[in-house]
Each structure stands twice: as C-alpha cells, then as structure tokens.
Motif scaffolding. Structure first.
Motif, PDB file in Angstrom:
ATOM      1  N   LEU A 102       0.729  -1.390  -0.085  1.00  0.00           N
ATOM      2  CA  LEU A 102       0.149   0.059   0.114  1.00  0.00           C
ATOM      3  C   LEU A 102       0.801   1.209   0.028  1.00  0.00           C
ATOM      4  CD1 LEU A 102      -2.777  -0.765   2.461  1.00  0.00           C
ATOM      5  CD2 LEU A 102      -2.900  -0.974   0.145  1.00  0.00           C
ATOM      6  N   LEU A 103       2.120   1.113  -0.172  1.00  0.00           N
ATOM      7  CA  LEU A 103       3.052   2.457  -0.167  1.00  0.00           C
ATOM      8  C   LEU A 103       3.477   3.033  -1.479  1.00  0.00           C
ATOM      9  CD1 LEU A 103       5.370   0.936   2.863  1.00  0.00           C
ATOM     10  CD2 LEU A 103       3.147   2.367   2.852  1.00  0.00           C
ATOM     11  N   GLY A 104       2.726   2.740  -2.593  1.00  0.00           N
ATOM     12  CA  GLY A 104       3.049   3.135  -3.850  1.00  0.00           C
ATOM     13  C   GLY A 104       3.590   2.306  -4.655  1.00  0.00           C
ATOM     14  N   GLY A 105       3.845   2.672  -5.619  1.00  0.00           N
ATOM     15  CA  GLY A 105       4.619   1.712  -6.800  1.00  0.00           C
ATOM     16  C   GLY A 105       4.590   2.187  -8.310  1.00  0.00           C
ATOM     17  N   GLY A 106       4.631   1.483  -9.385  1.00  0.00           N
ATOM     18  CA  GLY A 106       4.333   1.973 -10.443  1.00  0.00           C
ATOM     19  C   GLY A 106       3.179   2.004 -11.101  1.00  0.00           C
ATOM     20  N   GLY A 107       2.960   2.364 -12.365  1.00  0.00           N
ATOM     21  CA  GLY A 107       1.674   1.965 -13.074  1.00  0.00           C
ATOM     22  C   GLY A 107       0.540   3.063 -12.598  1.00  0.00           C
ATOM     23  N   VAL A 108      -0.735   2.302 -12.211  1.00  0.00           N
ATOM     24  CA  VAL A 108      -1.831   3.016 -11.947  1.00  0.00           C
ATOM     25  C   VAL A 108      -1.604   3.383 -10.290  1.00  0.00           C
ATOM     26  CG1 VAL A 108      -4.289   2.617 -10.839  1.00  0.00           C
ATOM     27  CG2 VAL A 108      -3.424   1.991 -13.311  1.00  0.00           C
ATOM     28  N   ASP A 109      -0.880   2.539  -9.639  1.00  0.00           N
ATOM     29  CA  ASP A 109      -0.641   2.793  -8.075  1.00  0.00           C
ATOM     30  C   ASP A 109       0.213   4.037  -7.889  1.00  0.00           C
ATOM     31  OD1 ASP A 109      -0.613   2.355  -5.481  1.00  0.00           O
ATOM     32  OD2 ASP A 109       0.857   0.707  -5.461  1.00  0.00           O
ATOM     33  N   GLY A 110       1.356   4.068  -8.770  1.00  0.00           N
ATOM     34  CA  GLY A 110       2.155   5.252  -8.634  1.00  0.00           C
ATOM     35  C   GLY A 110       1.507   6.503  -9.147  1.00  0.00           C
ATOM     36  N   ALA A 111       0.703   6.468 -10.185  1.00  0.00           N
ATOM     37  CA  ALA A 111      -0.049   7.493 -10.775  1.00  0.00           C
ATOM     38  C   ALA A 111      -1.130   8.045  -9.650  1.00  0.00           C
ATOM     39  CB  ALA A 111      -0.810   7.096 -12.035  1.00  0.00           C
ATOM     40  N   ILE A 112      -1.572   7.241  -9.017  1.00  0.00           N
ATOM     41  CA  ILE A 112      -2.773   7.594  -8.011  1.00  0.00           C
ATOM     42  C   ILE A 112      -2.058   8.244  -7.017  1.00  0.00           C
ATOM     43  CG2 ILE A 112      -4.444   6.704  -5.962  1.00  0.00           C
ATOM     44  CD1 ILE A 112      -5.480   4.784  -8.428  1.00  0.00           C
ATOM     45  N   HIS A 113      -0.841   7.900  -6.404  1.00  0.00           N
ATOM     46  CA  HIS A 113      -0.025   8.511  -5.157  1.00  0.00           C
ATOM     47  C   HIS A 113       0.361   9.785  -5.637  1.00  0.00           C
ATOM     48  CE1 HIS A 113      -0.389   5.679  -1.760  1.00  0.00           C
ATOM     49  NE2 HIS A 113      -0.402   4.779  -2.832  1.00  0.00           N
ATOM     50  N   ARG A 114       0.947   9.813  -6.871  1.00  0.00           N
ATOM     51  CA  ARG A 114       1.690  10.922  -7.403  1.00  0.00           C
ATOM     52  C   ARG A 114       0.489  12.291  -7.274  1.00  0.00           C
ATOM     53  NH1 ARG A 114       4.294   7.698 -10.347  1.00  0.00           N
ATOM     54  NH2 ARG A 114       3.062   7.935 -12.170  1.00  0.00           N
ATOM     55  N   ALA A 115      -0.921  12.012  -8.075  1.00  0.00           N
ATOM     56  CA  ALA A 115      -1.788  12.959  -8.373  1.00  0.00           C
ATOM     57  C   ALA A 115      -2.609  13.072  -7.181  1.00  0.00           C
ATOM     58  CB  ALA A 115      -2.956  12.356  -9.355  1.00  0.00           C
ATOM     59  N   GLY A 116      -2.836  12.207  -6.235  1.00  0.00           N
ATOM     60  CA  GLY A 116      -3.416  12.522  -4.823  1.00  0.00           C
ATOM     61  C   GLY A 116      -2.629  13.017  -3.753  1.00  0.00           C
ATOM     62  N   GLY A 117      -1.424  12.864  -3.863  1.00  0.00           N
ATOM     63  CA  GLY A 117      -0.721  13.613  -2.952  1.00  0.00           C
ATOM     64  C   GLY A 117      -0.317  12.841  -1.511  1.00  0.00           C
ATOM     65  N   PRO A 118       0.431  13.518  -0.543  1.00  0.00           N
ATOM     66  CA  PRO A 118       1.037  12.783   0.516  1.00  0.00           C
ATOM     67  C   PRO A 118      -0.236  12.212   1.372  1.00  0.00           C
ATOM     68  CG  PRO A 118       1.408  15.007   0.534  1.00  0.00           C
ATOM     69  CD  PRO A 118       0.892  14.856  -0.867  1.00  0.00           C
ATOM     70  N   GLU A 119      -1.220  12.815   1.406  1.00  0.00           N
ATOM     71  CA  GLU A 119      -2.485  12.443   2.313  1.00  0.00           C
ATOM     72  C   GLU A 119      -2.774  10.732   1.994  1.00  0.00           C
ATOM     73  OE1 GLU A 119      -2.940  16.769   1.126  1.00  0.00           O
ATOM     74  OE2 GLU A 119      -2.694  14.862   0.027  1.00  0.00           O
ATOM     75  N   ILE A 120      -2.847  10.480   0.814  1.00  0.00           N
ATOM     76  CA  ILE A 120      -3.097   9.018   0.440  1.00  0.00           C
ATOM     77  C   ILE A 120      -2.038   8.265   1.032  1.00  0.00           C
ATOM     78  CG2 ILE A 120      -3.419   7.388  -1.383  1.00  0.00           C
ATOM     79  CD1 ILE A 120      -4.406   9.335  -3.065  1.00  0.00           C
ATOM     80  N   LEU A 121      -0.737   8.608   0.750  1.00  0.00           N
ATOM     81  CA  LEU A 121       0.286   7.616   1.612  1.00  0.00           C
ATOM     82  C   LEU A 121       0.422   7.697   2.994  1.00  0.00           C
ATOM     83  CD1 LEU A 121       2.903   5.862   1.214  1.00  0.00           C
ATOM     84  CD2 LEU A 121       4.226   8.065   0.757  1.00  0.00           C
ATOM     85  N   ALA A 122      -0.024   8.924   3.656  1.00  0.00           N
ATOM     86  CA  ALA A 122      -0.410   8.850   5.195  1.00  0.00           C
ATOM     87  C   ALA A 122      -1.117   7.914   5.642  1.00  0.00           C
ATOM     88  CB  ALA A 122      -0.360  10.313   5.494  1.00  0.00           C
ATOM     89  N   GLU A 123      -2.387   7.931   5.064  1.00  0.00           N
ATOM     90  CA  GLU A 123      -3.341   6.851   5.455  1.00  0.00           C
ATOM     91  C   GLU A 123      -2.983   5.604   5.240  1.00  0.00           C
ATOM     92  OE1 GLU A 123      -7.427   7.473   4.861  1.00  0.00           O
ATOM     93  OE2 GLU A 123      -7.381   9.890   4.974  1.00  0.00           O
ATOM     94  N   CYS A 124      -2.210   5.379   4.155  1.00  0.00           N
ATOM     95  CA  CYS A 124      -1.832   3.823   3.844  1.00  0.00           C
ATOM     96  C   CYS A 124      -0.702   3.606   5.017  1.00  0.00           C
ATOM     97  CB  CYS A 124      -1.068   3.870   2.534  1.00  0.00           C
ATOM     98  SG  CYS A 124      -2.413   3.850   1.153  1.00  0.00           S
ATOM     99  N   ARG A 125       0.060   4.528   5.441  1.00  0.00           N
ATOM    100  CA  ARG A 125       1.260   4.117   6.410  1.00  0.00           C
ATOM    101  C   ARG A 125       0.486   3.860   7.741  1.00  0.00           C
ATOM    102  NH1 ARG A 125       5.476   8.444   4.467  1.00  0.00           N
ATOM    103  NH2 ARG A 125       6.698   6.846   3.095  1.00  0.00           N
ATOM    104  N   ARG A 126      -0.615   4.658   7.941  1.00  0.00           N
ATOM    105  CA  ARG A 126      -1.449   4.303   9.210  1.00  0.00           C
ATOM    106  C   ARG A 126      -1.934   2.887   9.154  1.00  0.00           C
ATOM    107  NH1 ARG A 126      -2.204   9.930   8.969  1.00  0.00           N
ATOM    108  NH2 ARG A 126      -4.510   9.880   7.850  1.00  0.00           N
ATOM    109  N   LEU A 127      -2.611   2.701   8.112  1.00  0.00           N
ATOM    110  CA  LEU A 127      -3.377   1.152   7.931  1.00  0.00           C
ATOM    111  C   LEU A 127      -2.185   0.244   8.065  1.00  0.00           C
ATOM    112  CD1 LEU A 127      -5.691   1.861   4.883  1.00  0.00           C
ATOM    113  CD2 LEU A 127      -6.354   1.226   7.073  1.00  0.00           C
ATOM    114  N   ARG A 128      -1.067   0.416   7.542  1.00  0.00           N
ATOM    115  CA  ARG A 128      -0.032  -0.451   7.793  1.00  0.00           C
ATOM    116  C   ARG A 128       0.452  -0.741   9.092  1.00  0.00           C
ATOM    117  NH1 ARG A 128       3.269  -2.683   3.996  1.00  0.00           N
ATOM    118  NH2 ARG A 128       3.452  -4.233   5.733  1.00  0.00           N
ATOM    119  N   ALA A 129       0.346   0.545   9.802  1.00  0.00           N
ATOM    120  CA  ALA A 129       1.046   0.408  11.325  1.00  0.00           C
ATOM    121  C   ALA A 129      -0.139  -0.228  12.178  1.00  0.00           C
ATOM    122  CB  ALA A 129       1.398   1.874  11.816  1.00  0.00           C
TER     123      ALA A 129
END
Length: 183
Positions: free
Chosen positions: A27-54
């Motif tokens: 859930l921490l980003g990657g390539g393809g669709v995943d990377g595009a969504i994380h880039r376009a959506g900004g750091p808020e998405i990654l922050a929530e993904c990190r909370r889910l992982r924690a």
C-alpha cells in the motif's frame, strides 16, 4: 444493477466519488496505476496507507481484498485500494487466482457502495505489471461488475490504452453485458 461504462482516459482525472487503485500489498505506492494515483492524490493518501500498515494491516493488504483511504488531492473523495493476483499462466493455480481477481473487483465495488459512493472508476486490475491476460482480465472485470450484488449506481472502467479499451468492449460484447462504450 449498475450502469457500466468503458472509456479511454486517465483514471486520476475522473470526477467520480471513488476510484479504485490497483495497489501492491504494501500500500505504499509503486508503478503504473498505483504510482499515478499516489502522485496525483498527494501525500495524504500515503499517510493514510502508512497508518493502515501500522495498525490494521501490518502484513499488508491481502490479494483480493479492498481498503479505502482519502482521495487526497484527487477529485474523488475516496481511493479504494485492492490487490489483484499475479497471472499464474495456465495450470492448476489459474482457477484460484481468477477467483482472487473476481474478489478484488467485487470487494472494491462493495466497499465503494458501503462508503456511500454513487460512482466509481476502475482500472484493469492485474492486467499491467502483474501480467494478467488482457482478454481474461477484461472478461472477469465486466462479468463481476455486471453481477455485483452491491455496487455504486455508476461503474466506469477507465482504460489508458486504445488496445485495452477495445479489449474490454470486446469482452462486454462476448458476455452480452449491458455496457455503454464511450469512444
């Protein structure tokens, strides 16, 4: 039954309530669709993904399951992350993995509906770097969406390439699915 649309475009630009991310288990980003969504959506998405992982998902998101985060800077309110299976090729593992791909779509649509989304946009899950056959991926996607017991009123497959768009349109025709193909 939801209205199902197929169009060629950029998933991150869709003006829908939720978009589905073809995520990797971390859930921490990657390539393809995943990377595009994380880039376009900004750091808020990654922050929530990190909370889910924690918290709830210390081992990552299992294949075929779905979880939601904010849409961050996207027009969509939510991003529904799902992990599709890696293409196993033909053989004994194929049926089990195909069921996991069906689950990825079904669970994503169900979660979007439970969140209150009236519209959702999806990519061709597993048909990129995970190597799933485009024809089979399209058939699974369309058939699962058409039969989804709980899905938003509008289910839109947003496909980046003309080839994938045509593949999904062909699959809908083979299945006799009531799908609106937007060129």
């Amino acid at each position: 039954m939801p209205r199902i649309e197929l169009l060629r475009g950029d998933l991150t630009l869709e003006r829908v309530d939720a978009i589905v991310n073809a995520a990797n288990p971390s859930l921490l980003g990657g390539g393809g669709v995943d990377g595009a969504i994380h880039r376009a959506g900004g750091p808020e998405i990654l922050a929530e993904c990190r909370r889910l992982r924690a918290t709830a998902l210390p081992d990552g998101l299992p294949t075929g399951e779905a979880v939601a985060t904010t849409g961050g800077r996207l027009s969509a309110r939510w991003v529904v992350h799902t992990v599709g299976p890696v293409w196993p090729g033909e053989g004994p593992e194929a049926a089990r993995r195909r069921a996991l791909l069906e689950n990825a779509y079904r669970n994503s649509l169900g979660l979007a509906a439970r969140l209150g989304a009236a519209s959702v946009a999806l990519p061709a899950v597993s048909a990129g770097v995970y190597g799933w056959s485009a024809d089979d991926a399209a058939e699974v996607a369309v058939a699962t969406a058409a039969a989804a017991p709980d899905a938003p009123a509008l289910v839109r497959f947003v496909l980046l390439s003309e080839r994938m768009h045509a593949t999904f349109a062909d699959a809908a025709a083979r299945l006799g699915a009531d799908v609106v193909v937007i060129d």
